[in-house]
Scaffold this motif. Structure first.
Motif, PDB file in Angstrom:
ATOM      1  N   UNK A   8       0.515  -1.221  -0.034  1.00 15.01           N
ATOM      2  CA  UNK A   8      -0.160  -0.008   0.090  1.00 15.01           C
ATOM      3  C   UNK A   8       0.912   1.369   0.029  1.00 15.01           C
ATOM      4  N   UNK A   9       2.220   1.188   0.115  1.00 14.57           N
ATOM      5  CA  UNK A   9       2.920   2.343   0.169  1.00 14.57           C
ATOM      6  C   UNK A   9       3.057   2.965  -1.439  1.00 14.57           C
ATOM      7  N   UNK A  10       3.537   4.298  -1.335  1.00 15.04           N
ATOM      8  CA  UNK A  10       3.444   5.012  -2.829  1.00 15.04           C
ATOM      9  C   UNK A  10       3.998   6.234  -2.479  1.00 15.04           C
ATOM     10  N   UNK A  11       3.627   7.222  -3.498  1.00 14.77           N
ATOM     11  CA  UNK A  11       3.897   8.682  -3.400  1.00 14.77           C
ATOM     12  C   UNK A  11       2.557   9.131  -3.281  1.00 14.77           C
ATOM     13  N   UNK A  12       2.433  10.336  -2.606  1.00 13.81           N
ATOM     14  CA  UNK A  12       1.413  10.855  -2.304  1.00 13.81           C
ATOM     15  C   UNK A  12       1.658  12.716  -2.018  1.00 13.81           C
ATOM     16  N   UNK A  13       0.764  13.554  -2.202  1.00 12.58           N
ATOM     17  CA  UNK A  13       1.132  14.930  -1.778  1.00 12.58           C
ATOM     18  C   UNK A  13       0.838  15.180  -0.368  1.00 12.58           C
ATOM     19  N   UNK A  14       1.512  15.980  -0.042  1.00 12.88           N
ATOM     20  CA  UNK A  14       1.404  16.395   1.268  1.00 12.88           C
ATOM     21  C   UNK A  14      -0.226  16.805   1.484  1.00 12.88           C
ATOM     22  N   UNK A  15      -0.751  16.517   2.693  1.00 10.07           N
ATOM     23  CA  UNK A  15      -2.067  16.470   2.786  1.00 10.07           C
ATOM     24  C   UNK A  15      -3.191  15.500   2.439  1.00 10.07           C
ATOM     25  N   UNK A  16      -2.350  14.461   1.729  1.00 15.12           N
ATOM     26  CA  UNK A  16      -3.131  13.510   1.270  1.00 15.12           C
ATOM     27  C   UNK A  16      -3.319  12.333   2.123  1.00 15.12           C
ATOM     28  N   UNK A  17      -3.647  11.054   1.898  1.00 10.23           N
ATOM     29  CA  UNK A  17      -4.066   9.899   2.586  1.00 10.23           C
ATOM     30  C   UNK A  17      -3.159   8.588   1.850  1.00 10.23           C
ATOM     31  N   UNK A  18      -2.950   7.716   2.630  1.00 13.04           N
ATOM     32  CA  UNK A  18      -2.694   6.463   2.190  1.00 13.04           C
ATOM     33  C   UNK A  18      -2.915   5.322   3.367  1.00 13.04           C
ATOM     34  N   UNK A  19      -3.458   4.251   2.815  1.00 15.20           N
ATOM     35  CA  UNK A  19      -3.570   3.027   3.790  1.00 15.20           C
ATOM     36  C   UNK A  19      -2.707   2.040   3.394  1.00 15.20           C
ATOM     37  N   UNK A  20      -1.847   1.515   4.505  1.00 17.58           N
ATOM     38  CA  UNK A  20      -1.045   0.386   4.372  1.00 17.58           C
ATOM     39  C   UNK A  20      -1.686  -0.759   4.857  1.00 17.58           C
ATOM     40  N   UNK A  21      -1.275  -1.750   4.427  1.00 19.95           N
ATOM     41  CA  UNK A  21      -1.920  -3.276   4.857  1.00 19.95           C
ATOM     42  C   UNK A  21      -0.885  -4.044   5.134  1.00 19.95           C
ATOM     43  N   UNK A  22      -0.996  -4.800   6.295  1.00 19.82           N
ATOM     44  CA  UNK A  22       0.004  -5.898   6.479  1.00 19.82           C
ATOM     45  C   UNK A  22      -0.684  -7.176   6.532  1.00 19.82           C
ATOM     46  N   UNK A  23      -0.354  -8.115   5.671  1.00 19.26           N
ATOM     47  CA  UNK A  23      -0.907  -9.551   5.788  1.00 19.26           C
ATOM     48  C   UNK A  23      -0.097 -10.505   6.726  1.00 19.26           C
ATOM     49  N   UNK A  24      -0.601 -11.401   7.613  1.00 20.18           N
ATOM     50  CA  UNK A  24       0.099 -12.076   8.304  1.00 20.18           C
ATOM     51  C   UNK A  24      -0.271 -13.575   8.145  1.00 20.18           C
ATOM     52  N   UNK A  25       0.839 -14.455   8.166  1.00 18.21           N
ATOM     53  CA  UNK A  25       0.443 -15.696   7.848  1.00 18.21           C
ATOM     54  C   UNK A  25       1.201 -16.637   8.864  1.00 18.21           C
ATOM     55  N   UNK A  26       0.900 -17.731   9.186  1.00 21.21           N
ATOM     56  CA  UNK A  26       1.794 -18.623  10.083  1.00 21.21           C
ATOM     57  C   UNK A  26       0.862 -18.968  11.408  1.00 21.21           C
ATOM     58  N   UNK A  27       1.313 -18.636  12.647  1.00 26.11           N
ATOM     59  CA  UNK A  27       0.807 -18.811  13.841  1.00 26.11           C
ATOM     60  C   UNK A  27      -0.497 -17.908  13.981  1.00 26.11           C
ATOM     61  N   UNK A  28      -1.180 -18.332  14.929  1.00 22.77           N
ATOM     62  CA  UNK A  28      -2.521 -17.497  15.267  1.00 22.77           C
ATOM     63  C   UNK A  28      -2.304 -16.005  15.307  1.00 22.77           C
TER      64      UNK A  28
END
Length: 124
Positions: A8-28
């Motif tokens: 979800x990273x990237x280039x954005x202008x000041x004042x803008x928004x981004x949403x980062x995601x983190x996907x997990x796998x493995x243990x509970x």
């Protein structure tokens, strides 16, 4: 063992928004408190915020409080970092991390597993 993959990273202008995601796998996934850190060029990795195992409690660094929000969905093994009102000083590589044992994990050594990071660049 837990594997974490940010996106979800990237280039954005000041004042803008981004949403980062983190996907997990493995243990509970619900066994782990989850945190976000960031590292700007030439600087040490710093704490951004964390969320507890159930998702009921969050804690943020002063520099992002009121602008960033962490959430999670244990059924989907996902954690998100919503970033609003972005500033140039938010430019960094952002990492998600999982903590198995620390009650209130805020430093790097509290975390057991790390993702590879995703670049966020905020242009002014």
């Amino acid at each position: 063992q837990v594997q974490l993959v940010e996106s979800g990273g990237g280039l954005v202008q000041a004042g803008g928004s981004l949403r980062l995601s983190c996907a997990a796998s493995g243990r509970t996934f619900s066994w782990y408190s989850m945190g976000w850190f960031r590292q700007a060029p030439g600087k040490e990795r710093e704490f951004v915020g964390r969320i507890d195992r159930s998702g009921g409690s969050t804690y943020y660094a002063e520099s992002v409080k009121g602008r960033f929000t962490i959430s999670r969905d244990n059924a989907k093994n996902m954690v998100w970092l919503q970033m609003n009102s972005l500033k140039s000083e938010d430019t960094a590589v952002y990492y998600c991390a999982a903590s198995a044992s620390a009650l209130y994990p805020v430093v790097m050594t509290d975390y057991d597993y790390w993702g590879q990071g995703t670049q966020v660049t905020v242009s002014s």
